[in-house]
Each structure stands twice: as structure tokens, then as C-alpha cells.
Design a protein around this motif. Structure first.
Motif, mmCIF file in Angstrom:
data_model
loop_
_atom_site.group_PDB
_atom_site.id
_atom_site.type_symbol
_atom_site.label_atom_id
_atom_site.label_comp_id
_atom_site.label_asym_id
_atom_site.label_seq_id
_atom_site.Cartn_x
_atom_site.Cartn_y
_atom_site.Cartn_z
ATOM 1 N N GLY A 75 0.815 -1.210 0.000
ATOM 2 C CA GLY A 75 0.000 0.000 0.000
ATOM 3 C C GLY A 75 0.848 1.260 0.000
ATOM 4 N N PRO A 76 0.209 2.407 -0.029
ATOM 5 C CA PRO A 76 0.948 3.681 0.036
ATOM 6 C C PRO A 76 1.767 3.751 1.324
ATOM 7 C CG PRO A 76 -1.321 4.047 -0.626
ATOM 8 C CD PRO A 76 -1.239 2.629 -0.186
ATOM 9 N N GLY A 77 2.964 4.209 1.215
ATOM 10 C CA GLY A 77 3.848 4.287 2.368
ATOM 11 C C GLY A 77 4.272 2.920 2.867
ATOM 12 N N ALA A 78 4.277 1.930 1.987
ATOM 13 C CA ALA A 78 4.681 0.546 2.322
ATOM 14 C C ALA A 78 3.768 -0.080 3.359
ATOM 15 C CB ALA A 78 6.121 0.503 2.787
ATOM 16 N N THR A 79 2.503 0.341 3.365
ATOM 17 C CA THR A 79 1.534 -0.279 4.261
ATOM 18 C C THR A 79 1.084 -1.631 3.692
ATOM 19 O OG1 THR A 79 -0.264 0.893 3.140
ATOM 20 C CG2 THR A 79 0.726 1.953 5.094
ATOM 21 N N ASP A 80 0.588 -2.455 4.585
ATOM 22 C CA ASP A 80 0.142 -3.796 4.167
ATOM 23 C C ASP A 80 -1.268 -3.719 3.592
ATOM 24 O OD1 ASP A 80 2.540 -4.746 5.106
ATOM 25 O OD2 ASP A 80 1.740 -5.362 7.063
ATOM 26 N N ARG A 81 -1.495 -4.617 2.689
ATOM 27 C CA ARG A 81 -2.802 -4.690 2.061
ATOM 28 C C ARG A 81 -3.264 -6.156 2.046
ATOM 29 N NH1 ARG A 81 -3.412 0.086 2.566
ATOM 30 N NH2 ARG A 81 -4.057 1.586 0.986
ATOM 31 N N THR A 82 -4.604 -6.331 2.032
ATOM 32 C CA THR A 82 -5.214 -7.656 1.898
ATOM 33 C C THR A 82 -6.395 -7.528 0.951
ATOM 34 O OG1 THR A 82 -4.566 -8.311 4.151
ATOM 35 C CG2 THR A 82 -6.321 -9.579 3.091
ATOM 36 N N TRP A 83 -6.462 -8.414 -0.017
ATOM 37 C CA TRP A 83 -7.542 -8.375 -1.011
ATOM 38 C C TRP A 83 -8.317 -9.692 -0.983
ATOM 39 C CZ3 TRP A 83 -2.497 -6.868 -2.274
ATOM 40 C CH2 TRP A 83 -2.309 -5.486 -2.458
ATOM 41 N N THR A 84 -9.610 -9.557 -1.101
ATOM 42 C CA THR A 84 -10.483 -10.735 -1.096
ATOM 43 C C THR A 84 -11.159 -10.855 -2.457
ATOM 44 O OG1 THR A 84 -10.894 -10.435 1.273
ATOM 45 C CG2 THR A 84 -12.419 -11.849 0.058
ATOM 46 N N ARG A 85 -11.211 -12.081 -2.918
ATOM 47 C CA ARG A 85 -11.807 -12.319 -4.251
ATOM 48 C C ARG A 85 -13.324 -12.237 -4.159
ATOM 49 N NH1 ARG A 85 -10.841 -18.131 -6.476
ATOM 50 N NH2 ARG A 85 -12.832 -18.462 -5.384
ATOM 51 N N LEU A 86 -13.899 -11.484 -5.088
ATOM 52 C CA LEU A 86 -15.349 -11.345 -5.163
ATOM 53 C C LEU A 86 -15.982 -12.314 -6.154
ATOM 54 C CD1 LEU A 86 -15.692 -7.441 -5.108
ATOM 55 C CD2 LEU A 86 -16.027 -9.040 -3.206
ATOM 56 N N ALA A 87 -15.388 -12.457 -7.343
ATOM 57 C CA ALA A 87 -15.957 -13.324 -8.378
ATOM 58 C C ALA A 87 -14.893 -13.624 -9.424
ATOM 59 C CB ALA A 87 -17.181 -12.668 -9.022
ATOM 60 N N VAL A 88 -15.130 -14.723 -10.122
ATOM 61 C CA VAL A 88 -14.247 -15.146 -11.226
ATOM 62 C C VAL A 88 -15.078 -15.173 -12.492
ATOM 63 C CG1 VAL A 88 -12.768 -16.964 -12.165
ATOM 64 C CG2 VAL A 88 -12.770 -16.502 -9.696
ATOM 65 N N ALA A 89 -14.627 -14.507 -13.524
ATOM 66 C CA ALA A 89 -15.342 -14.480 -14.794
ATOM 67 C C ALA A 89 -15.111 -15.780 -15.553
ATOM 68 C CB ALA A 89 -14.874 -13.293 -15.630
ATOM 69 N N PRO A 90 -16.100 -16.221 -16.319
ATOM 70 C CA PRO A 90 -15.886 -17.409 -17.156
ATOM 71 C C PRO A 90 -14.766 -17.141 -18.161
ATOM 72 C CG PRO A 90 -18.217 -16.845 -17.028
ATOM 73 C CD PRO A 90 -17.455 -15.682 -16.456
ATOM 74 N N ASP A 91 -13.990 -18.193 -18.439
ATOM 75 C CA ASP A 91 -12.919 -18.021 -19.419
ATOM 76 C C ASP A 91 -13.538 -17.696 -20.779
ATOM 77 O OD1 ASP A 91 -13.463 -21.128 -18.987
ATOM 78 O OD2 ASP A 91 -12.900 -20.844 -21.089
ATOM 79 N N SER A 92 -12.858 -16.863 -21.516
ATOM 80 C CA SER A 92 -13.411 -16.384 -22.779
ATOM 81 C C SER A 92 -12.281 -15.939 -23.689
ATOM 82 C CB SER A 92 -14.376 -15.224 -22.532
ATOM 83 O OG SER A 92 -13.667 -14.133 -21.952
ATOM 84 N N GLY A 93 -12.674 -15.384 -24.829
ATOM 85 C CA GLY A 93 -11.714 -14.779 -25.719
ATOM 86 C C GLY A 93 -11.325 -13.404 -25.220
ATOM 87 N N CYS A 94 -10.427 -12.762 -25.963
ATOM 88 C CA CYS A 94 -9.904 -11.476 -25.510
ATOM 89 C C CYS A 94 -10.822 -10.304 -25.853
ATOM 90 C CB CYS A 94 -8.528 -11.233 -26.121
ATOM 91 S SG CYS A 94 -7.263 -12.375 -25.473
#
Length: 376
Positions: free
Chosen positions: A194-213
Motif C-alpha cells: 500500500g501507500p507508504g509501504a503499508t500492508d494490504r489484503t484483497w479478497t476475491r469477489l468473483a471469477v469471470a468465465p474463461d473467454s476470448g480477448c
């Protein structure tokens, strides 16, 4: 006749006149065939013994080889075969029309073997084109083997060791051979991210179906990645611990080889394509989550990184979770710079995009390495 009759005296025969004296006065020899007179009752004298000749020596056995005398006269055609003779039989009968053999001549005809052998299968003549093709295949095979051996010697790596081709093969198919929780962990730890070398934690909300670009990239960014192709794209959306920001991270698994990926990476660096707003990736708004209103207008900061050891392009884009629009999006590198006062910089959205993208990229590298080095 009885024995007494045989023993009875023989009556005297008629008197034979004495021989006339020879002119020389010597008595002449009796006529041929006449016997000298015998006294009555006497046994005729035995004839004088015949002179014996020495006995012939015993015959000496010889084993002299007889010389074959060829027949004279014109050669006659061989007799027609009428029947098969036994093995080893010799036909000594003269040929029809042959001249009589001279005395003492012996004839010996060659044996006619009656054994038969299996008829040999005819071998087809090898076509010159096939011979040339076989020779070319041999030369090509030897060249390939020699090239592989030389390449291993030059690189100092044996053929059994994993190489770049293995990493590219595994990396290109990792999207369907690895669990989604491995590529996109449910929780990402961002120590000092994070800013100033702070720690961060992220949680997954959803995964998109695999697809083309096409679904996750703007047309101009899709055109920029065209030299390496797009095999598949996978995406997921995360939120921070306060649920005030959302970030969509994605992997574009390409079809290009190491040379093409290296060329594309060089182009992004030299032309600063990762800083162009028209090449910003798209978001994945997850329905029923705090990211439901995260659309194109809410994009605040982004990053795009072309990998060279794995056929992948890693991207991330961040924004506010409340759906507020951002008028001037800013690249993550610029938003993270010291002294930056833009809205994305002050909100730390550049750190969010960069931190999430880095953790997913590390996971991808580690996963591909483990799969390549996995023992059989």
C-alpha cells in the motif's frame, strides 16, 4: 561189363610188318598215330610226361581312371524327359542318332538331379525416387539429432532438463489444467504493497468465465496484442479489506513463442504503451457484490505487463467501490510516484492495481515452474 572180363588177356592183333629201313640204315619211326607193339598180356606204357610251362603270374589289380572319350560326330539333342529318375541315377544309354562308339570307349553322362527347389520370389527393382527419399530422410534425421545434441552442448543443458518450450507449453494450457483457486487465490496478501509501504489484503469477489480477448480488452489493445495472438483469457475481481476499492485482474494466455513475446515486451517498454489510456483493459463487474457498478467509466488506474518466460500478459484495473466515475484515469506507475496528487494517486488506486497484478503474476510463475519441474 564184369571185372573178370576186364581182366581177361587181350588177343593178339594182326602182325604188323617191321618198318622199312631208312636210307641211312636207322629204323624209321612208326607212322604217326600208330603205337609201338606190345607184348601180349602187358599193360600199355604210360605216355611220356608232358613238359610243364611256368605258371602265369597272378593278375595285378589296377585302379587306373578311365579316360572319357567324347563321342564323335555331330552333337545330338538331349533325349526328351519321359519320367523322373531316382536321385543319383545315371543314364548310360546312347543318345538317339549318336555315332557308334569306338572300341574301348566309355561314355559317362552327367547326372541329372531330380531334386527341385522352391521358386524364388522375384524382387522388384527399387525405384530411384524411393531410394532418394529414403536417403533424404536418413540425412534429415541425422541432422536433427546432431542439432539437438549440439544445442544441448552449447546451452549446457541436457535434453532431459526442462526448457523454455516446456514453460510455454505448460503456461499456455494452465488455464484449464490448474484449479481456479490456484491462479486466483481467494485471499491475496500484500505486505508493504500500500501507500507508504503499508500492508494490504484483497479478497476475491468473483471469477469471470474463461473467454476470448474481445470481451475483456478494448479493440485497440486487442490489436496491439495481435502479433502474439490470444489463446484464452481469464479474469477475477477483488476488493480491499475496507471494501472501498475494487480491482479486476486478468491473464491473457497468448499463442506466441518466446521471440514474439520478447518483441512485444520491448515494444511496450520502448513506446510506453502501458501508459496509454486508450490501451486500458476493461473491468469485470460482479453482480451482487460491491463491484456491481464497476464499469468502464469507473476505471481509475491500470497496469499491463508482458511476460517473456511465460506466454502471458498480466493486466489489472482499479476503481472506487461506490461506482463514482473518474475523469482522468492514471497509469499505476504514475499514480504510485512520489508527490503525485491526482485522485487515483491520493486514493491509492495505483497501488491497488499494481499490488493485485504482482501477486497474480507471481502465482502464475510459481505454478508453471512447479509443473515444469514436477518429477514424472
Amino acid at each position: 561189363m564184369s571185372t573178370e572180363a576186364q581182366r581177361a588177356p587181350v588177343p593178339p592183333g594182326p602182325a604188323v610188318p617191321p618198318p622199312a629201313p631208312s636210307p641211312t640204315g636207322a629204323p624209321s619211326a612208326p607212322p604217326a598215330g600208330d603205337l609201338p607193339p606190345q607184348a601180349p598180356g602187358t599193360r600199355p606204357a604210360d605216355p611220356p610226361p608232358r613238359a610243364t610251362l611256368p605258371a602265369d603270374p597272378p593278375p595285378v589289380e589296377t585302379t587306373a581312371r578311365l579316360r572319357v572319350v567324347p563321342p564323335t560326330g555331330p552333337a545330338a539333342p538331349p533325349p526328351p524327359a519321359t519320367r523322373r529318375r531316382p536321385v543319383g541315377a545315371v543314364d548310360l544309354t546312347p543318345r538317339p542318332g549318336a555315332a557308334p562308339a569306338p572300341p574301348g570307349a566309355y561314355y559317362a553322362y552327367a547326372e541329372t538331379p531330380v531334386e527341385t527347389t522352391t521358386r524364388l520370389r522375384p524382387v522388384k527393382t527399387r525405384h530411384p525416387a524411393r531410394t532418394a527419399a529414403a536417403a533424404a530422410c536418413v540425412v534429415l534425421g541425422l541432422g536433427l539429432i546432431g542439432g539437438a545434441v549440439t544445442g544441448s552442448w552449447l546451452t549446457g543443458r541436457s535434453a532431459a532438463e526442462p526448457g523454455d518450450d516446456d514453460a510455454y507449453t505448460v503456461g499456455r494450457s494452465v488455464w484449464h489444467s490448474v484449479p481456479v483457486d490456484t491462479l486466483f487465490p481467494r485471499t491475496l496478501k500484500g505486505d508493504g504493497a500500500g501507500p507508504g509501504a503499508t500492508d494490504r489484503t484483497w479478497t476475491r469477489l468473483a471469477v469471470a468465465p474463461d473467454s476470448g480477448c474481445a470481451a475483456g480488452l478494448d479493440p485497440l489493445l486487442l490489436k496491439t496484442l495481435r502479433p502474439v495472438g490470444c489463446a484464452r483469457m481469464v479474469r477475477a475481481t477483488y476488493t480491499d479489506a475496507t471494501s472501498s476499492s475494487v480491482t479486476t485482474v486478468g491473464l491473457v494466455l497468448t499463442e506466441g513463442d518466446a521471440a514474439k513475446m520478447s518483441a512485444l515486451s520491448t515494444r511496450f517498454t520502448d513506446q510506453r504503451l502501458d501508459a496509454r489510456a486508450d490501451l486500458m483493459p476493461r473491468t469485470y463487474p460482479a453482480e451482487g457484490t460491491v463491484a456491481a457498478g464497476f464499469g468502464d467509466g469507473q476505471r481509475a488506474s491500470w497496469t499491463v505487463h508482458v511476460l517473456t518466460e511465460v506466454p502471458a500478459v498480466v493486466f489489472a484495473v482499479s476503481g472506487f467501490a461506490d461506482g463514482r466515475p473518474v475523469a482522468e484515469p492514471q497509469p499505476a506507475a504514475a499514480a504510485m510516484a512520489a508527490g503525485a496528487t491526482t485522485t487515483p494517486a491520493l486514493a491509492g488506486l495505483g497501488h491497488e492495481a499494481k499490488g493485485v497484478a504482482d501477486r497474480v503474476e507471481r502465482t502464475l510463475r510459481r505454478t508453471v515452474t512447479d509443473l515444469v519441474e514436477k518429477p514424472e
